[in-house]
Design a protein around this motif. Structure first.
Motif, PDB file in Angstrom:
ATOM      1  N   PRO A 176      71.186 -82.099  41.250  1.00 58.56           N
ATOM      2  CA  PRO A 176      71.115 -80.828  42.002  1.00 58.56           C
ATOM      3  C   PRO A 176      70.871 -81.022  43.484  1.00 58.56           C
ATOM      4  O   PRO A 176      71.410 -80.288  44.318  1.00 58.56           O
ATOM      5  CB  PRO A 176      69.939 -80.094  41.326  1.00 58.56           C
ATOM      6  CG  PRO A 176      69.873 -80.659  39.951  1.00 58.56           C
ATOM      7  CD  PRO A 176      70.277 -82.098  40.101  1.00 58.56           C
ATOM      8  N   ASP A 196      71.715 -71.973  46.886  1.00 57.35           N
ATOM      9  CA  ASP A 196      71.379 -71.631  45.508  1.00 57.35           C
ATOM     10  C   ASP A 196      70.473 -72.717  44.938  1.00 57.35           C
ATOM     11  O   ASP A 196      70.914 -73.843  44.696  1.00 57.35           O
ATOM     12  CB  ASP A 196      72.664 -71.505  44.679  1.00 57.35           C
ATOM     13  CG  ASP A 196      72.377 -71.138  43.233  1.00 57.35           C
ATOM     14  OD1 ASP A 196      71.237 -70.707  42.952  1.00 57.35           O
ATOM     15  OD2 ASP A 196      73.275 -71.279  42.382  1.00 57.35           O
ATOM     16  N   ASP A 197      69.205 -72.373  44.740  1.00 58.55           N
ATOM     17  CA  ASP A 197      68.246 -73.358  44.247  1.00 58.55           C
ATOM     18  C   ASP A 197      67.821 -73.076  42.811  1.00 58.55           C
ATOM     19  O   ASP A 197      66.712 -73.426  42.400  1.00 58.55           O
ATOM     20  CB  ASP A 197      67.014 -73.398  45.155  1.00 58.55           C
ATOM     21  CG  ASP A 197      66.373 -72.020  45.319  1.00 58.55           C
ATOM     22  OD1 ASP A 197      66.827 -71.066  44.651  1.00 58.55           O
ATOM     23  OD2 ASP A 197      65.407 -71.896  46.093  1.00 58.55           O
ATOM     24  N   SER A 198      68.710 -72.456  42.026  1.00 50.22           N
ATOM     25  CA  SER A 198      68.355 -72.073  40.662  1.00 50.22           C
ATOM     26  C   SER A 198      68.094 -73.281  39.766  1.00 50.22           C
ATOM     27  O   SER A 198      67.256 -73.212  38.870  1.00 50.22           O
ATOM     28  CB  SER A 198      69.457 -71.194  40.058  1.00 50.22           C
ATOM     29  OG  SER A 198      70.703 -71.874  40.089  1.00 50.22           O
ATOM     30  N   ASP A 199      68.820 -74.380  39.973  1.00 50.45           N
ATOM     31  CA  ASP A 199      68.633 -75.558  39.117  1.00 50.45           C
ATOM     32  C   ASP A 199      68.022 -76.735  39.866  1.00 50.45           C
ATOM     33  O   ASP A 199      68.143 -77.883  39.455  1.00 50.45           O
ATOM     34  CB  ASP A 199      69.981 -75.989  38.515  1.00 50.45           C
ATOM     35  CG  ASP A 199      71.008 -76.329  39.593  1.00 50.45           C
ATOM     36  OD1 ASP A 199      70.777 -75.955  40.750  1.00 50.45           O
ATOM     37  OD2 ASP A 199      72.036 -76.960  39.257  1.00 50.45           O
ATOM     38  N   SER A 202      61.405 -78.399  40.780  1.00 48.77           N
ATOM     39  CA  SER A 202      60.332 -77.678  41.472  1.00 48.77           C
ATOM     40  C   SER A 202      59.779 -78.472  42.648  1.00 48.77           C
ATOM     41  O   SER A 202      59.298 -77.889  43.623  1.00 48.77           O
ATOM     42  CB  SER A 202      59.209 -77.355  40.480  1.00 48.77           C
ATOM     43  OG  SER A 202      58.699 -78.544  39.891  1.00 48.77           O
ATOM     44  N   LEU A 205      61.888 -77.573  45.623  1.00 49.69           N
ATOM     45  CA  LEU A 205      61.976 -76.161  45.996  1.00 49.69           C
ATOM     46  C   LEU A 205      61.375 -75.860  47.367  1.00 49.69           C
ATOM     47  O   LEU A 205      61.969 -75.085  48.134  1.00 49.69           O
ATOM     48  CB  LEU A 205      61.305 -75.295  44.922  1.00 49.69           C
ATOM     49  CG  LEU A 205      62.141 -75.012  43.666  1.00 49.69           C
ATOM     50  CD1 LEU A 205      61.328 -74.219  42.662  1.00 49.69           C
ATOM     51  CD2 LEU A 205      63.420 -74.273  44.034  1.00 49.69           C
ATOM     52  N   THR A 208      64.098 -76.783  49.922  1.00 46.29           N
ATOM     53  CA  THR A 208      65.237 -75.851  49.970  1.00 46.29           C
ATOM     54  C   THR A 208      64.813 -74.493  50.521  1.00 46.29           C
ATOM     55  O   THR A 208      65.588 -73.840  51.220  1.00 46.29           O
ATOM     56  CB  THR A 208      65.839 -75.695  48.569  1.00 46.29           C
ATOM     57  OG1 THR A 208      64.820 -75.270  47.650  1.00 46.29           O
ATOM     58  CG2 THR A 208      66.428 -76.998  48.078  1.00 46.29           C
ATOM     59  N   ASN A 212      66.474 -72.613  53.677  1.00 47.64           N
ATOM     60  CA  ASN A 212      66.966 -71.226  53.630  1.00 47.64           C
ATOM     61  C   ASN A 212      66.345 -70.383  54.730  1.00 47.64           C
ATOM     62  O   ASN A 212      67.020 -69.541  55.334  1.00 47.64           O
ATOM     63  CB  ASN A 212      66.672 -70.621  52.258  1.00 47.64           C
ATOM     64  CG  ASN A 212      67.598 -71.165  51.182  1.00 47.64           C
ATOM     65  OD1 ASN A 212      68.699 -71.624  51.478  1.00 47.64           O
ATOM     66  ND2 ASN A 212      67.171 -71.114  49.941  1.00 47.64           N
TER      67      ASN A 212
END
Length: 459
Positions: A176, A196-199, A202, A205, A208, A212
């Motif tokens: 990812p 898009d940091d859905s996957d 942690s 995160l 990212t 953003n």
């Protein structure tokens, strides 16, 4: 050094080190356990042999006569002796008796006999005789070593398999992060949507999220800059129009000989300023616009319209315009965008070419793209400046025309939105002249029905 900065490489090295240490400890424990178990098994064999002698109540002075030791390797032979009437008897097929002491205690023990280590088990029989069962320790150790090695081989074979599986798992878990990096690389300058940091793991995160937030701030700053440019251009257009009208009114008056050249210089300056404002408005419109739906546009018709508009400028400078355009060509675009590309390219070529020069336009399908070439025999652009002139307001040191420095920037912006490429090359010997080469993706197979000839020749 770069490999050590890689999180994937550092994880792989650390886990490989831990795995090797664990495998070493496991192999050592397995080896020692197997070695001990095999020795215990061989000791049990000696006990069993002595127990067999006890059950048979051996009374012969020469020990067990039925052991077929001739077919067994000398080092692996199990020697059985019986102490009868104070003397140790022989064993058939062996160079015995072994010089054993008569007062040796019962049980397991290791002795050095005739310069050789032997494992010995002694037992006293019910009749008073004593039986000694012995074997050389060299062969026992060899068997134990071989058994220990068999426990290490699976562990050693698993190490490369586990290493490959570990590397594959690390790559899968970090995929990812790599996907986010590739997504950022593919984005254009104006694509500032959040990642898009859905996957995303942690642990990544916060990183990212920070990216953003930075993208959001950059988007706000660019939007503010575009609004400023657009507002400034709008504010300038009205007074420039008024000044232009006043200059036209002055031109109708009976001015003196000294005022007439100054008025003409003023009109040229106003014309340049109006051109700059128009270019600023166009650039602001392009930068602030989302990608719109594009239809197949007939390139030949757009080029013909642009040439007709710019012909007076070329005639004024006595520049020869030539065009070779395949009228069947079409491209998926907005008609105004395509017109802006051709207009800026041809207008730039005319402005920066000396009077009496030549400008050529060539548009045709080549390979898997539509190619637009605009060439001139002007002063050209030095090679080290060809990337810089695609930036807004950059004008080369040798530029002599009346341009604003926005034409090629507008062309570059539009071509990028159309997924095309722009390249600048010299069109004459050395660095003389300039050829702007644009390659645009070919649209779907449908082509507009055109009432015009297949090829437009303009001169």
């Amino acid at each position: 050094m770069s490999a050590l900065r890689s999180l994937q490489a550092r994880l792989a090295l650390c886990l490989a080190g831990v795995m090797l240490v664990a495998a070493g400890i496991a192999g050592t424990v397995s080896y020692r356990t197997a070695f001990h178990e095999v020795n215990e098994l061989q000791d049990d064999q000696l006990r069993q042999m002595s127990a067999l002698a006890k059950r048979r109540h051996l009374a012969t002075p020469y020990g067990l006569q039925d052991l077929d030791n001739q077919v067994v390797d000398v080092g692996a032979r199990i020697m059985v002796q019986v102490l009868h009437q104070g003397a140790w008897g022989d064993v058939e097929g062996a160079e015995l008796p072994l010089p054993l002491a008569a007062d040796l205690p019962d049980g397991l023990q290791t002795l050095e006999v005739q310069g050789q280590q032997r494992r010995l088990f002694l037992r006293t029989l019910p009749g008073g005789e004593r039986v000694a069962v012995s074997q050389g320790t060299a062969v026992r150790d060899e068997v134990a070593h071989n058994a220990g090695k068999t426990t290490i081989v699976p562990i050693a074979a698993l190490i490369p398999v586990l290493a490959l599986a570990m590397i594959a798992l690390i790559r899968h878990m970090l995929a990812p992060v790599l996907r986010l990096a590739q997504e950022l690389d593919r984005r254009g300058d104006d694509q500032l949507a959040p990642l898009d940091d859905s996957d995303v793991p942690s642990e990544v995160l916060p990183f990212t999220a920070a990216i953003n937030r930075l993208l959001h701030r950059v988007e706000l700053a660019l939007a503010q800059q575009r609004r400023f440019v657009a507002d400034a251009a709008h504010e300038l257009r009205t007074p420039l129009t008024a000044i232009s009208l006043q200059a036209e009114l002055l031109a109708g008056l009976n001015l003196g000989e000294q005022a007439r050249p100054r008025l003409q210089s003023l009109q040229r300056g106003i014309l340049r300023a109006r051109h700059l404002v128009a270019q600023l408005l166009l650039l602001a419109r392009l930068q602030g616009r989302e990608d719109a739906h594009r239809d197949a546009v007939a390139v030949g018709l757009v080029c013909q319209s642009v040439l007709e508009d710019l012909l007076p400028l070329a005639d004024h400078k006595q520049i020869v315009l030539t065009a070779n355009v395949d009228m069947a060509c079409s491209v998926r675009s907005d008609a105004m965008d395509l017109s802006a590309v051709l207009r800026n390219l041809i207008d730039n070529a005319i402005r920066y070419t000396q009077p009496g020069g030549q400008v050529g336009i060539d548009i045709a399908y080549r390979g898997a793209a539509l190619h637009i070439h605009v060439s001139d025999n002007g002063p050209g652009v030095p090679e080290h400046e060809r990337e810089l002139v695609l930036s807004p307001f950059y004008r080369g040191a040798a530029a002599t025309g009346s341009g604003s420095g926005l034409g090629l920037a507008i062309v570059h912006n539009i071509v990028q939105r159309m997924a095309g490429t722009v390249a600048l090359n010299a069109s004459g010997p050395g660095a003389g002249g300039l050829t702007v080469r644009i390659a645009l993706p070919i649209p779907s197979t449908e082509s507009p029905a055109l009432p015009t000839p297949d090829v437009l020749h303009f001169q």
